[in-house]
Design a protein around this motif. Structure first.
Motif, PDB file in Angstrom:
ATOM      1  N   SER A   1      41.425  40.043  49.836  1.00 19.27           N
ATOM      2  CA  SER A   1      40.898  41.408  49.902  1.00 19.27           C
ATOM      3  C   SER A   1      41.741  42.324  49.026  1.00 19.27           C
ATOM      4  O   SER A   1      42.850  41.977  48.614  1.00 19.27           O
ATOM      5  CB  SER A   1      40.924  41.911  51.350  1.00 19.27           C
ATOM      6  OG  SER A   1      42.256  41.905  51.839  1.00 19.27           O
ATOM      7  N   GLY A   2      41.216  43.513  48.746  1.00 20.76           N
ATOM      8  CA  GLY A   2      41.964  44.484  47.957  1.00 20.76           C
ATOM      9  C   GLY A   2      42.196  43.998  46.538  1.00 20.76           C
ATOM     10  O   GLY A   2      41.323  43.412  45.909  1.00 20.76           O
ATOM     11  N   CYS A   3      43.394  44.223  46.032  1.00 26.01           N
ATOM     12  CA  CYS A   3      43.780  43.733  44.712  1.00 26.01           C
ATOM     13  C   CYS A   3      43.958  42.223  44.786  1.00 26.01           C
ATOM     14  O   CYS A   3      44.704  41.720  45.623  1.00 26.01           O
ATOM     15  CB  CYS A   3      45.078  44.396  44.251  1.00 26.01           C
ATOM     16  SG  CYS A   3      45.711  43.712  42.699  1.00 26.01           S
ATOM     17  N   ARG A   4      43.303  41.503  43.907  1.00 24.89           N
ATOM     18  CA  ARG A   4      43.358  40.044  43.983  1.00 24.89           C
ATOM     19  C   ARG A   4      44.701  39.470  43.561  1.00 24.89           C
ATOM     20  O   ARG A   4      44.984  38.300  43.804  1.00 24.89           O
ATOM     21  CB  ARG A   4      42.218  39.451  43.147  1.00 24.89           C
ATOM     22  CG  ARG A   4      40.876  39.733  43.787  1.00 24.89           C
ATOM     23  CD  ARG A   4      39.697  39.216  43.024  1.00 24.89           C
ATOM     24  NE  ARG A   4      38.473  39.494  43.776  1.00 24.89           N
ATOM     25  CZ  ARG A   4      37.245  39.322  43.320  1.00 24.89           C
ATOM     26  NH1 ARG A   4      37.070  38.853  42.090  1.00 24.89           N
ATOM     27  NH2 ARG A   4      36.202  39.604  44.074  1.00 24.89           N
ATOM     28  N   PHE A   5      45.545  40.287  42.936  1.00 25.47           N
ATOM     29  CA  PHE A   5      46.868  39.811  42.534  1.00 25.47           C
ATOM     30  C   PHE A   5      47.926  40.067  43.610  1.00 25.47           C
ATOM     31  O   PHE A   5      49.041  39.564  43.489  1.00 25.47           O
ATOM     32  CB  PHE A   5      47.277  40.479  41.217  1.00 25.47           C
ATOM     33  CG  PHE A   5      48.565  39.949  40.638  1.00 25.47           C
ATOM     34  CD1 PHE A   5      48.683  38.620  40.254  1.00 25.47           C
ATOM     35  CD2 PHE A   5      49.653  40.791  40.449  1.00 25.47           C
ATOM     36  CE1 PHE A   5      49.870  38.128  39.728  1.00 25.47           C
ATOM     37  CE2 PHE A   5      50.834  40.317  39.909  1.00 25.47           C
ATOM     38  CZ  PHE A   5      50.946  38.975  39.542  1.00 25.47           C
TER      39      PHE A   5
ATOM     40  N   CYS B   1      47.448  47.798  48.690  1.00 21.16           N
ATOM     41  CA  CYS B   1      47.038  46.744  47.762  1.00 21.16           C
ATOM     42  C   CYS B   1      46.243  45.657  48.477  1.00 21.16           C
ATOM     43  O   CYS B   1      45.376  45.017  47.879  1.00 21.16           O
ATOM     44  CB  CYS B   1      48.254  46.125  47.084  1.00 21.16           C
ATOM     45  SG  CYS B   1      49.258  47.309  46.138  1.00 21.16           S
ATOM     46  N   GLN B   2      46.520  45.443  49.751  1.00 20.10           N
ATOM     47  CA  GLN B   2      45.799  44.441  50.533  1.00 20.10           C
ATOM     48  C   GLN B   2      44.460  44.964  51.049  1.00 20.10           C
ATOM     49  O   GLN B   2      43.578  44.187  51.393  1.00 20.10           O
ATOM     50  CB  GLN B   2      46.649  43.991  51.712  1.00 20.10           C
ATOM     51  CG  GLN B   2      48.012  43.432  51.341  1.00 20.10           C
ATOM     52  CD  GLN B   2      48.837  43.102  52.571  1.00 20.10           C
ATOM     53  OE1 GLN B   2      48.306  42.635  53.582  1.00 20.10           O
ATOM     54  NE2 GLN B   2      50.144  43.334  52.502  1.00 20.10           N
ATOM     55  N   GLN B   3      44.324  46.285  51.069  1.00 22.09           N
ATOM     56  CA  GLN B   3      43.168  46.896  51.713  1.00 22.09           C
ATOM     57  C   GLN B   3      42.108  47.387  50.732  1.00 22.09           C
ATOM     58  O   GLN B   3      40.902  47.315  51.031  1.00 22.09           O
ATOM     59  CB  GLN B   3      43.636  48.064  52.579  1.00 22.09           C
ATOM     60  CG  GLN B   3      44.620  47.659  53.669  1.00 22.09           C
ATOM     61  CD  GLN B   3      45.448  48.835  54.166  1.00 22.09           C
ATOM     62  OE1 GLN B   3      45.184  49.988  53.812  1.00 22.09           O
ATOM     63  NE2 GLN B   3      46.457  48.564  54.971  1.00 22.09           N
TER      64      GLN B   3
ATOM     65  N   ASP C   1      43.069  55.178  25.658  1.00 19.81           N
ATOM     66  CA  ASP C   1      42.380  53.889  25.560  1.00 19.81           C
ATOM     67  C   ASP C   1      43.101  52.760  26.296  1.00 19.81           C
ATOM     68  O   ASP C   1      42.781  51.594  26.101  1.00 19.81           O
ATOM     69  CB  ASP C   1      42.180  53.475  24.095  1.00 19.81           C
ATOM     70  CG  ASP C   1      41.347  54.480  23.328  1.00 19.81           C
ATOM     71  OD1 ASP C   1      40.362  54.987  23.891  1.00 19.81           O
ATOM     72  OD2 ASP C   1      41.687  54.766  22.168  1.00 19.81           O
ATOM     73  N   HIS C   2      44.055  53.085  27.148  1.00 22.29           N
ATOM     74  CA  HIS C   2      44.843  52.080  27.870  1.00 22.29           C
ATOM     75  C   HIS C   2      44.585  52.252  29.368  1.00 22.29           C
ATOM     76  O   HIS C   2      44.946  53.266  29.962  1.00 22.29           O
ATOM     77  CB  HIS C   2      46.333  52.263  27.553  1.00 22.29           C
ATOM     78  CG  HIS C   2      47.196  51.149  28.063  1.00 22.29           C
ATOM     79  ND1 HIS C   2      48.548  51.058  27.777  1.00 22.29           N
ATOM     80  CD2 HIS C   2      46.921  50.071  28.844  1.00 22.29           C
ATOM     81  CE1 HIS C   2      49.044  49.988  28.350  1.00 22.29           C
ATOM     82  NE2 HIS C   2      48.073  49.375  29.010  1.00 22.29           N
ATOM     83  N   PHE C   3      43.939  51.235  29.987  1.00 23.57           N
ATOM     84  CA  PHE C   3      43.499  51.320  31.371  1.00 23.57           C
ATOM     85  C   PHE C   3      44.139  50.226  32.206  1.00 23.57           C
ATOM     86  O   PHE C   3      44.369  49.112  31.728  1.00 23.57           O
ATOM     87  CB  PHE C   3      41.971  51.178  31.464  1.00 23.57           C
ATOM     88  CG  PHE C   3      41.213  52.241  30.715  1.00 23.57           C
ATOM     89  CD1 PHE C   3      40.690  53.337  31.395  1.00 23.57           C
ATOM     90  CD2 PHE C   3      41.006  52.144  29.345  1.00 23.57           C
ATOM     91  CE1 PHE C   3      39.987  54.317  30.715  1.00 23.57           C
ATOM     92  CE2 PHE C   3      40.303  53.118  28.661  1.00 23.57           C
ATOM     93  CZ  PHE C   3      39.798  54.208  29.350  1.00 23.57           C
ATOM     94  N   SER C   4      44.404  50.546  33.475  1.00 24.55           N
ATOM     95  CA  SER C   4      44.987  49.567  34.389  1.00 24.55           C
ATOM     96  C   SER C   4      44.343  49.686  35.759  1.00 24.55           C
ATOM     97  O   SER C   4      44.092  50.789  36.245  1.00 24.55           O
ATOM     98  CB  SER C   4      46.498  49.791  34.524  1.00 24.55           C
ATOM     99  OG  SER C   4      47.041  48.956  35.548  1.00 24.55           O
ATOM    100  N   ALA C   5      44.086  48.521  36.379  1.00 21.09           N
ATOM    101  CA  ALA C   5      43.564  48.490  37.749  1.00 21.09           C
ATOM    102  C   ALA C   5      44.712  48.106  38.680  1.00 21.09           C
ATOM    103  O   ALA C   5      44.836  46.960  39.124  1.00 21.09           O
ATOM    104  CB  ALA C   5      42.423  47.482  37.869  1.00 21.09           C
ATOM    105  N   CYS C   6      45.596  49.069  38.928  1.00 23.00           N
ATOM    106  CA  CYS C   6      46.773  48.837  39.786  1.00 23.00           C
ATOM    107  C   CYS C   6      47.102  50.119  40.532  1.00 23.00           C
ATOM    108  O   CYS C   6      47.174  51.190  39.924  1.00 23.00           O
ATOM    109  CB  CYS C   6      47.960  48.387  38.934  1.00 23.00           C
ATOM    110  SG  CYS C   6      49.485  48.142  39.886  1.00 23.00           S
ATOM    111  N   HIS C   7      47.303  50.013  41.847  1.00 20.40           N
ATOM    112  CA  HIS C   7      47.677  51.187  42.636  1.00 20.40           C
ATOM    113  C   HIS C   7      49.038  51.730  42.220  1.00 20.40           C
ATOM    114  O   HIS C   7      49.321  52.922  42.411  1.00 20.40           O
ATOM    115  CB  HIS C   7      47.712  50.826  44.127  1.00 20.40           C
ATOM    116  CG  HIS C   7      46.364  50.537  44.719  1.00 20.40           C
ATOM    117  ND1 HIS C   7      45.359  51.478  44.760  1.00 20.40           N
ATOM    118  CD2 HIS C   7      45.855  49.413  45.290  1.00 20.40           C
ATOM    119  CE1 HIS C   7      44.284  50.952  45.343  1.00 20.40           C
ATOM    120  NE2 HIS C   7      44.559  49.708  45.669  1.00 20.40           N
TER     121      HIS C   7
END
Length: 350
Positions: free
Chosen positions: A295-299, A310-312, A323-329
């Protein structure tokens, strides 16, 4: 913000625009999502590197772009794939056949398994030319000879009549590139095009791809697990993990200042320039199975920056710089994993 709403164009209208692509699979355990919400743009003359560990969804994503998913097990569930001005995500197969080869071509990972062993090289290249351009056998063969010359095959006039087993591994890869280029597509998708080649031939193939980009203005997607290859060839990088995009941005910015813990660890794991005897860095744990995505972030099970959120909650894709993107809390807290004695090969190539 998401990539779909906030990504800036690099050089005008993209030639390929993917938005919220979802690919599903039929498994013995029931339906599963293999690629989940992938979005990116590709512009003319740009090379985008798609990187990640095995099983991250790179090849499935690019086969979806080509509409070459096995119909019995994988299918596009939602999202759009806009090729210039047409959404091809659910285009009928007869119309898609007209676009493959003429608008978008693919270089497959293993040329041996994608070249017919009982068909002459020239005939395999000419087949696409005759289909798309309604050319005669003589015209198609003449163009096949010219294509073999363009990709660096010696004595193409005689080699055009060879069978695949009469070519070396590097020559077979060049023949596959010639086949992909036969009808002048504007976009090439290259799936690990140098994996089975020795380092000298690998460098030659990468140089060829760069030359073709420069000569023809091609846009390319290069699938690889080798950040050294990405550093030498690509303009932008998209990092995939567990079927999702973890980070995407310009090559130099992403390799020097990664904004996702997974990207930082991938870079740290690359072989360095030093010749010490210490153990190679590694990422603890294993990539998630498609049947057991966390669940949440797969990493988060492998991440040393993980906190309860991150788990939720799945982290949204946020713009960290232009132009620089991140999928991280915790993207702001990510630091490059450098040491004083070892500079990884990817950064050195910059």
């Amino acid at each position: 913000m998401t990539v779909a709403t906030s990504m800036r164009t690099i050089s005008g209208t993209p030639v390929l625009s993917v938005r919220d692509l979802v690919v599903g699979a039929k498994t013995p355990q029931g339906p599963r999502t293999i690629v989940d919400g992938v979005s990116f743009d590709l512009h003319q003359g740009q090379i985008l590197g798609l990187v990640g560990e095995s099983g991250s969804g790179k090849t499935v994503t690019c086969r979806a772009l080509m509409r070459l998913l096995p119909a019995t097990s994988l299918s596009i569930q939602s999202g759009s794939i806009r090729l210039i001005d047409q959404d091809i995500a659910h285009l009928p197969e007869d119309k898609m056949c007209q676009l493959r080869g003429s608008k978008i071509g693919m270089i497959f990972q293993n040329p041996t398994s994608h070249l017919d062993p009982v068909m002459r090289i020239g005939e395999q290249i000419a087949e696409s030319i005759r289909f798309h351009e309604n050319a005669s056998r003589r015209e198609a063969k003449a163009k096949a000879v010219d294509l073999l010359r363009q990709v660096g095959i010696p004595d193409p006039q005689s080699r055009v009549d060879n069978f695949p087993h009469e070519f070396s591994g590097g020559m077979r890869q060049r023949a596959l590139i010639a086949t992909a280029l036969a009808c002048n597509p504007g976009i090439l998708v290259a799936d690990e095009p140098t994996t089975a080649l020795d380092v000298t031939v690998q460098a030659q193939i990468l140089r060829l791809l760069l030359d073709l980009r420069d000569q023809r203005g091609l846009a390319m997607i290069l699938i690889t697990h080798d950040l050294g290859v990405v550093a030498q060839t690509c303009d932008s990088i998209a990092v995939m993990y567990g079927g999702r995009l973890a980070e995407i941005g310009p090559k130099r910015a992403l390799l020097r200042e990664p904004r996702h813990p997974y990207t930082a660890r991938l870079i740290a794991c690359q072989p360095g320039a030093s010749t010490g005897y210490g153990l190679m860095p590694s990422i603890p744990g294993q990539p998630p199975s498609v049947n057991a995505f966390p669940s949440g972030c797969r990493f988060h099970p492998r991440c040393d920056l993980a906190i309860p959120i991150c788990q939720q909650e799945h982290p949204p894709m946020r713009e960290m710089a232009q132009d620089h993107f991140s999928a991280c809390h915790r993207a702001e807290d990510v630091v490059p994993l450098r040491t004083d004695t070892d500079v990884n090969q990817a950064r050195k190539a910059l």
